[in-house]
Design a protein around this motif. Structure first.
Motif, PDB file in Angstrom:
ATOM      1  N   GLU B  38       0.842  -1.195   0.000  1.00  0.00           N
ATOM      2  CA  GLU B  38       0.000   0.000   0.000  1.00  0.00           C
ATOM      3  C   GLU B  38       0.883   1.254   0.000  1.00  0.00           C
ATOM      4  O   GLU B  38       1.251   1.779   1.031  1.00  0.00           O
ATOM      5  N   GLY B  39       1.222   1.713  -1.192  1.00  0.00           N
ATOM      6  CA  GLY B  39       2.091   2.896  -1.302  1.00  0.00           C
ATOM      7  C   GLY B  39       1.335   4.196  -1.178  1.00  0.00           C
ATOM      8  O   GLY B  39       1.915   5.230  -0.860  1.00  0.00           O
ATOM      9  N   CYS B  40       0.020   4.180  -1.473  1.00  0.00           N
ATOM     10  CA  CYS B  40      -0.729   5.429  -1.365  1.00  0.00           C
ATOM     11  C   CYS B  40      -2.164   5.198  -0.887  1.00  0.00           C
ATOM     12  O   CYS B  40      -2.750   6.058  -0.259  1.00  0.00           O
ATOM     13  N   GLY B  41      -2.740   4.062  -1.234  1.00  0.00           N
ATOM     14  CA  GLY B  41      -4.094   3.750  -0.797  1.00  0.00           C
ATOM     15  C   GLY B  41      -5.181   4.424  -1.604  1.00  0.00           C
ATOM     16  O   GLY B  41      -6.360   4.229  -1.313  1.00  0.00           O
ATOM     17  N   GLY B  43      -5.005   4.784  -5.322  1.00  0.00           N
ATOM     18  CA  GLY B  43      -4.958   4.574  -6.777  1.00  0.00           C
ATOM     19  C   GLY B  43      -3.994   5.459  -7.536  1.00  0.00           C
ATOM     20  O   GLY B  43      -4.260   5.813  -8.679  1.00  0.00           O
ATOM     21  N   GLU B  44      -2.867   5.785  -6.931  1.00  0.00           N
ATOM     22  CA  GLU B  44      -1.947   6.677  -7.629  1.00  0.00           C
ATOM     23  C   GLU B  44      -0.522   6.164  -7.759  1.00  0.00           C
ATOM     24  O   GLU B  44       0.322   6.856  -8.310  1.00  0.00           O
ATOM     25  N   CYS B  45      -0.225   4.984  -7.225  1.00  0.00           N
ATOM     26  CA  CYS B  45       1.180   4.574  -7.241  1.00  0.00           C
ATOM     27  C   CYS B  45       1.440   3.196  -7.836  1.00  0.00           C
ATOM     28  O   CYS B  45       2.541   2.917  -8.287  1.00  0.00           O
ATOM     29  N   GLY B  46       0.470   2.319  -7.818  1.00  0.00           N
ATOM     30  CA  GLY B  46       0.659   1.017  -8.462  1.00  0.00           C
ATOM     31  C   GLY B  46       1.345  -0.053  -7.633  1.00  0.00           C
ATOM     32  O   GLY B  46       1.511  -1.179  -8.099  1.00  0.00           O
ATOM     33  N   THR B  47       1.725   0.253  -6.392  1.00  0.00           N
ATOM     34  CA  THR B  47       2.406  -0.784  -5.606  1.00  0.00           C
ATOM     35  C   THR B  47       1.445  -1.892  -5.172  1.00  0.00           C
ATOM     36  O   THR B  47       1.867  -2.957  -4.773  1.00  0.00           O
ATOM     37  N   CYS B  48       0.144  -1.625  -5.252  1.00  0.00           N
ATOM     38  CA  CYS B  48      -0.850  -2.614  -4.824  1.00  0.00           C
ATOM     39  C   CYS B  48      -1.420  -3.386  -6.013  1.00  0.00           C
ATOM     40  O   CYS B  48      -2.429  -4.073  -5.882  1.00  0.00           O
ATOM     41  N   TYR B  58      -5.610  -1.744  -9.498  1.00  0.00           N
ATOM     42  CA  TYR B  58      -5.148  -1.288  -8.195  1.00  0.00           C
ATOM     43  C   TYR B  58      -6.035  -1.953  -7.135  1.00  0.00           C
ATOM     44  O   TYR B  58      -7.233  -1.660  -7.062  1.00  0.00           O
ATOM     45  N   CYS B  60      -6.132  -1.368  -4.120  1.00  0.00           N
ATOM     46  CA  CYS B  60      -6.579  -0.411  -3.103  1.00  0.00           C
ATOM     47  C   CYS B  60      -7.861   0.301  -3.532  1.00  0.00           C
ATOM     48  O   CYS B  60      -8.453   1.028  -2.748  1.00  0.00           O
TER      49      CYS B  60
HETATM   50  S1  FES Z   1      -1.709   1.721  -3.042  1.00  0.00           S
HETATM   51 FE1  FES Z   1      -1.114   3.177  -4.486  1.00  0.00          FE
HETATM   52  S2  FES Z   1      -2.304   2.627  -6.183  1.00  0.00           S
HETATM   53 FE2  FES Z   1      -3.008   1.317  -4.655  1.00  0.00          FE
END
Ligand code: FES
Ligand code: FES
Lengths: 714, 157
Positions: B38-41, B43-48, B58, B60
């Motif tokens: 969970e890099g941002c929670g 929908g903006e970073c893609g880590t999830c 995503y 999240c």
């Molecule tokens: S946690 Fe960043 S896009 Fe889902």
């Protein structure tokens, strides 16, 4: 054989499987979740805190305030001026006021939203230029944190005699580290009566010391372990979650988890210092730069963090990798009620590189000389004296890096009038500035026939684990199977200093090398290199203490003079040249970075893939710094309004490695992490000028700004 | 609470989820799949990133109840220590991994691309991972890794 090759990172196999355990991945049974209640005012007295509704909220366990701190409510890497939890007064938006502990994350965050605070606002200092003379004091001793000077030669005379003078002001703004993993950690009381903290960090031993003071508990009773860390870039050097977790464990005797949301990370994490740089350069007709005068004004926010370091490092590096006979730099860092700025990849030097490399191009164009030739003419070489009058004896590869890109520079052709080329050069002192900053390492032979390497050096993604193991392998002639790496735990390793200032390859690498020399001699005496196995040697050694060998390295530096900065603040310097091609769409102001040729003098490349990875990552950050990244207080809270480069923004990159061996470094190595970024923005700004005829004096030169610059010129 | 059943990394699974529960949390907490980050929670970073019916999503932003009856893949699907997927090998070989936090999501976006296009061009690769932020690598070695793997792998669906 083990260094300088295409060796893979030792942590990569686990990482491609998604297996490493980051702090948030640790599941601890019965753990509480902690969150931070923060100030919504930039500067105010706290009149009253009402936690009654929060404490009645379901799942709430406790709130903790500054009055719950048993030890000292203050921290800071150099100057201790930052409270963990505000007492009486808040000094920036986002300052921690309370820790809120809940049975779950939801419960804690919900309760935190029910806390009410009454404030009495105080005058806000939002500008470093009014800070110095303001009657409102952010700290009792005044609002000037630091004033550092670099003085060399006779600056007035040199300007009088100069053929041309160029003078401009350059500004930069706040940037966020934006590591993909936000600040997080867990803590628990162990069965030996110690408090254990496992967190995402760049420096375990420093945090151990701070927590010990916070809780008034001896250091031996605090154990700090580094979890796998999802990027640092300077933003995990200060105490982030660790102090709050330790305090919470102390009071509840239960495991506690903390993790900042992205929004909270943007709000609370230290930023790159915004610098206001007034820069004046004098030169002779033949292109020799004779004088440089710089005034730097910086905004550190309400607490020092790394402000003094940035102030001094910016001053020392203000003239760039050139030999300038007459220098006067005044660098001042002020307290304000803006976000706290701290360490971020380069400690002020990327900002200064933007200024000195812009000046370099301006001087060349006034004199109708090729800016490449002006750089070579003034570049530092063996025997040169730096701005601090340090005479460079070894490993001065700036000219070599220039020569690597020279063929591309000479052959460059603008495909059309939208494209342009620019150069950026830099030098960077490896390690901390003019102070002792040693690293330890320890080797011992284990019962199962291996050599264990104990180090406190934090792997933050930059690749230090792999590099240290490679140095050990090379020194002992050992296969990777013969080595175990034990690191990142204050109980099992001695202090290796922070993973910052591009210092771990050079300094921790030096400590590993030192230990390896002793181990090699021991192994040699015991017949290892004549065919005896490590296991046999272990078994036959009566005195097991002899199986352990400690290594130490502290780079030879001298403190700088407080008035003139004369001295040898760094034992060695890295050098680099970047050449960048851009394409600008004049109608919209959009700038695309097409190609970067990046040449770096790293002393000796220990790991070629890592070197390339650092350079490509540095270029990405440089693209962001030049064109898009801007933290706007009160506005930037997510990647939706803090733009940073994606795969679509990246140019092609060609990397050139220069190896001008550093005699004090392990196998000749220096450092690279920050140098990779430093010249990139400068080379973009110069390329934009070449493409469009307009020069950016304020970063980021984002699309609207560039569009306006182009329109204004018409 | 709702019951959802879906295919997770090739195995049929089912569990009870809260009405508004996010797939990210279902995977991390109910199935202990911690590679989904969970890099941002928001929908903006893609880590999830996870694959739902082989398309990157995503997690999240995805309600757990929405995957009922669908196929979900995380990086665990690609390979294990003894049988690394060619993409995973290429990431190691190309130096495409630094801190590793973005890596699982990157691999999944790449995998989805290669399933659809066995021979993607550089721009197609860049586009496919443009929703995955990486702060460490500058993406270049990641793009190279995906290109190298393209020739080598038959991505199973
Ligand atoms: S946690 Fe960043 S896009 Fe889902
Ligand atoms: S490797 Fe660190 S974010 Fe991609």
């Amino acid at each position: 054989m083990y260094i300088g090759n295409e060796i893979n990172r030792i942590d990569a196999p686990d990482k491609v499987l998604g297996r490493p355990v980051y702090a948030e991945d640790l599941s601890i049974k019965g753990a509480l979740f902690g969150c931070v209640f923060r100030s919504t005012r930039p500067h105010a007295w706290i009149r009253k805190i009402d936690t009654s509704a929060a404490l009645a909220s379901p799942g709430i366990v406790k709130t903790l305030s500054c009055y719950d701190i048993p030890g000292e409510n203050i921290f800071g890497i150099i100057k201790k001026d930052q409270p963990y939890l505000a007492k009486d007064r808040v000094r920036y938006i986002g300052e921690p006021v309370l820790v809120v502990l809940g049975e779950t994350e939801e419960a804690a965050r919900k309760a935190s939203r029910l806390i009410r605070v009454e404030y009495d606002d105080i005058g806000v200092i939002s500008d470093p230029f009014i800070s110095g003379d303001s009657k409102t004091l952010i700290h009792e001793k005044g609002n000037l944190l630091s004033h550092r000077k670099v003085i060399k030669g006779d600056i007035e005379k040199a300007f009088r005699e100069a053929d041309v003078i160029v003078e401009h002001t350059y500004t930069t703004t706040w940037l966020d580290h934006a590591f993909m993993e936000t600040e997080s950690g867990v803590g628990y009381p162990d069965n030996k009566g110690s408090i254990v903290i496992i967190s995402s960090t760049q420096n375990i031993h420093y945090k151990q010391k701070e927590i010990s003071k916070l809780l008034a508990i001896p250091e031996e009773k605090i154990k700090v372990i580094q979890a796998t860390t999802g990027g640092g870039f300077g933003g995990k050097l200060d105490v982030t979650v660790e102090g709050f977790i330790a305090l919470s464990v102390y009071h509840t005797k239960r495991p506690v988890v903390m993790r900042f949301t992205r929004e909270e990370s943007f709000l609370s994490n230290t930023k790159r210092h915004p610098l206001y740089i007034e820069y004046k350069t004098g030169a002779r007709k033949d292109g020799a730069i004779t004088a440089v005068k710089v005034n730097i004004t910086g905004d550190t926010g309400p607490f020092a963090s790394y402000g003094e370091t940035v102030c001094l490092r910016a001053a020392i590096h203000a003239t760039g990798p050139y030999e300038i006979p007459n220098v006067r730099v005044d660098s001042r860092m002020f307290y304000t009620n803006n976000p706290v700025s701290g360490a971020m990849r380069g400690f002020g030097v990327p900002q200064l590189a933007f200024a000195h490399e812009s000046q370099m191009d301006e001087i060349a164009s006034m004199l109708r000389l090729d800016s490449f030739d002006v750089r070579i003419k003034n570049a530092l070489r063996k025997g040169s004296s730096t701005a601090t009058s340090q005479v460079l004896r070894n490993s001065v590869g700036i000219i070599e890096t220039l020569k690597k890109v020279e063929p591309y520079w000479r052959r460059r052709t603008r495909k059309n009038d939208h494209t342009g080329f620019g150069l950026g050069c830099m030098y960077y002192g490896i390690g901390n500035t003019g102070v002792s900053n040693p690293a330890n390492a320890c080797l011992n032979i284990t019962g199962d026939g291996k050599i264990a390497l104990h180090t406190g050096a934090c792997e933050i993604g930059q690749g230090s684990d792999t590099v240290l193991v490679q140095i050990l392998q090379e020194a002992l002639g050992l296969k990777i199977e013969d080595i175990v790496l034990i690191r990142g735990d204050t109980e099992t390793s001695k202090d290796a200093g922070s993973s910052s200032a591009s210092r771990q390859t050079y300094i921790s690498g030096g400590a590993v090398f030192d230990a390896a020399k002793k181990m090699r001699q021991y192994l040699d005496e015991k017949g290892f290199y004549k065919g005896r196995t490590i296991r046999e040697i272990y078994a036959s050694e009566a005195d097991k203490k002899l199986l352990e060998h400690n290594g130490f390295f502290d780079p030879p530096t001298t403190p700088v003079d407080p008035e003139t900065s004369k001295g040898s603040p760094y034992a060695t310097y890295a050098f680099a040249t970047h050449m960048t091609e851009v394409e600008v769409e004049r109608e919209t102001g959009s700038c695309r970075v097409k190609k970067v040729y990046a040449a770096h003098d790293v002393g000796r490349a220990i790991n070629l893939k890592n070197v390339r990875g650092q350079i490509c990552g540095g270029i990405a950050m440089g693209v962001g710094f030049a064109l898009m990244e801007e933290f706007v207080p009160g506005k930037s809270e997510s990647f939706d309004n803090y733009y940073m480069p994606t795969s679509m923004d990246m140019p092609d990159v060609e990397v050139f490695i220069v190896e001008d061996c550093e005699p004090t470094g392990p196998f000749g190595a220096k450092g690279l992490g920050e140098p990779a970024l430093i010249p990139q923005a400068a080379s973009i700004v110069n390329a934009i000028k070449d493409a469009t005829g307009v020069r950016a004096f304020d970063l980021p030169c984002h699309i609207e700004r560039l569009k306006k610059l182009i329109e204004d010129k018409k | 609470m709702k019951n959802v059943s879906f295919v997770l990394n090739g195995k049929r699974v089912s569990c009870e989820v809260q009405d508004r529960e996010l797939l990210l949390h279902t995977l991390r907490e109910r199935f202990s799949i911690k590679s989904v980050k969970e890099g941002c929670g928001i929908g903006e970073c893609g880590t999830c990133t996870v694959l739902i019916d082989n398309e990157p999503h995503y997690s999240c932003l995805t309600l757990a109840s929405k995957v009922n009856g669908h196929d979900v893949k995380t990086v665990e699907y690609l390979g294990d220590a003894d049988h690394l997927h060619p993409l995973q090998k290429a990431f190691i070989e190309s130096g495409a991994v630094q801190c590793g936090y973005c890596t699982p999501g990157m691999l999944l976006s790449a995998y989805s691309l290669l399933m659809k296009n066995g021979n993607p061009g550089e721009n197609e690769i860049k586009e496919a991972i443009s929703g995955n932020l990486c702060r460490c690598t500058g993406y270049i070695q990641i793009v190279e890794a995906i290109r190298d793997a393209a020739g080598l792998c038959k991505c199973k669906s």
